[in-house]
Design a protein around this motif. Structure first.
Motif, short mmCIF file in Angstrom:
data_model
loop_
_atom_site.label_atom_id
_atom_site.label_comp_id
_atom_site.label_asym_id
_atom_site.label_seq_id
_atom_site.Cartn_x
_atom_site.Cartn_y
_atom_site.Cartn_z
N ALA A 96 14.64 4.49 52.21
CA ALA A 96 14.16 4.23 50.84
C ALA A 96 12.86 3.44 50.86
N ASP A 97 12.74 2.52 51.80
CA ASP A 97 11.49 1.75 51.93
C ASP A 97 10.34 2.66 52.32
N VAL A 98 10.61 3.58 53.23
CA VAL A 98 9.57 4.49 53.70
C VAL A 98 9.15 5.44 52.58
N ARG A 99 10.11 5.93 51.81
CA ARG A 99 9.77 6.87 50.72
C ARG A 99 8.94 6.20 49.63
N ALA A 100 9.05 4.90 49.49
CA ALA A 100 8.30 4.18 48.47
C ALA A 100 6.84 3.97 48.86
N MET A 101 6.50 4.20 50.12
CA MET A 101 5.14 3.98 50.61
C MET A 101 4.21 5.12 50.21
N THR A 102 2.94 4.78 50.08
CA THR A 102 1.91 5.78 49.83
C THR A 102 1.56 6.44 51.17
N PRO A 103 0.89 7.59 51.13
CA PRO A 103 0.49 8.23 52.39
C PRO A 103 -0.38 7.34 53.28
N ASP A 104 -1.26 6.54 52.68
CA ASP A 104 -2.09 5.64 53.48
C ASP A 104 -1.24 4.56 54.15
N GLN A 105 -0.28 4.04 53.41
CA GLN A 105 0.61 3.03 53.98
C GLN A 105 1.44 3.63 55.11
N LEU A 106 1.87 4.87 54.93
CA LEU A 106 2.64 5.54 55.97
C LEU A 106 1.83 5.68 57.26
N SER A 107 0.58 6.08 57.14
CA SER A 107 -0.24 6.25 58.34
C SER A 107 -0.52 4.90 59.00
N ASP A 108 -0.72 3.85 58.21
CA ASP A 108 -0.92 2.52 58.78
C ASP A 108 0.33 2.04 59.51
N GLU A 109 1.47 2.24 58.90
CA GLU A 109 2.73 1.82 59.51
C GLU A 109 3.01 2.63 60.78
N LEU A 110 2.68 3.91 60.75
CA LEU A 110 2.87 4.76 61.92
C LEU A 110 2.01 4.27 63.09
N LEU A 111 0.78 3.92 62.80
CA LEU A 111 -0.12 3.41 63.83
C LEU A 111 0.43 2.10 64.41
N LYS A 112 0.91 1.22 63.55
CA LYS A 112 1.47 -0.04 64.00
C LYS A 112 2.68 0.18 64.91
N LEU A 113 3.55 1.10 64.51
CA LEU A 113 4.75 1.38 65.30
C LEU A 113 4.41 2.05 66.63
N LYS A 114 3.40 2.90 66.65
CA LYS A 114 2.98 3.53 67.90
C LYS A 114 2.47 2.48 68.89
N LYS A 115 1.72 1.50 68.37
CA LYS A 115 1.24 0.42 69.24
C LYS A 115 2.41 -0.40 69.77
N GLU A 116 3.38 -0.69 68.91
CA GLU A 116 4.55 -1.43 69.35
C GLU A 116 5.32 -0.65 70.39
N GLN A 117 5.45 0.66 70.18
CA GLN A 117 6.16 1.50 71.14
C GLN A 117 5.46 1.47 72.50
N PHE A 118 4.14 1.51 72.50
CA PHE A 118 3.39 1.44 73.75
C PHE A 118 3.66 0.12 74.46
N ASN A 119 3.62 -0.97 73.70
CA ASN A 119 3.86 -2.29 74.30
C ASN A 119 5.29 -2.40 74.84
N LEU A 120 6.25 -1.83 74.13
CA LEU A 120 7.63 -1.87 74.60
C LEU A 120 7.80 -1.06 75.88
N ARG A 121 7.14 0.10 75.94
CA ARG A 121 7.21 0.91 77.16
C ARG A 121 6.60 0.16 78.34
N PHE A 122 5.49 -0.52 78.07
CA PHE A 122 4.83 -1.29 79.11
C PHE A 122 5.73 -2.43 79.59
#
Length: 68
Positions: free
Chosen positions: A4-30
């Protein structure tokens, strides 16, 4: 992150959040590769959040294409 939180986001917010999560995923893998990862469950949660955001973004794109 809830769907529900994700559906409330705008497309720009979604892309920003996706970028943030991808960076976190990279750091976690490292951290996992170097043996420094303490919260192993976070890897799974981040992966699922990324999938959730991609799914909602695709649904929003499809809805705008349908409206045209």
């Amino acid at each position: 992150m809830k769907a529900a939180d994700v559906r409330a986001m705008t497309p720009d917010q979604l892309s920003d959040e996706l970028l943030k999560l991808k960076k976190e995923q990279f750091n976690l893998r490292f951290q996992r590769a170097t043996g420094q990862l303490e919260n192993t469950g976070r890897v799974r949660a981040v992966r699922r959040d990324i999938a959730r955001i991609k799914t909602v973004a695709q649904q929003k794109r499809a809805a705008t294409q349908k409206d045209k």
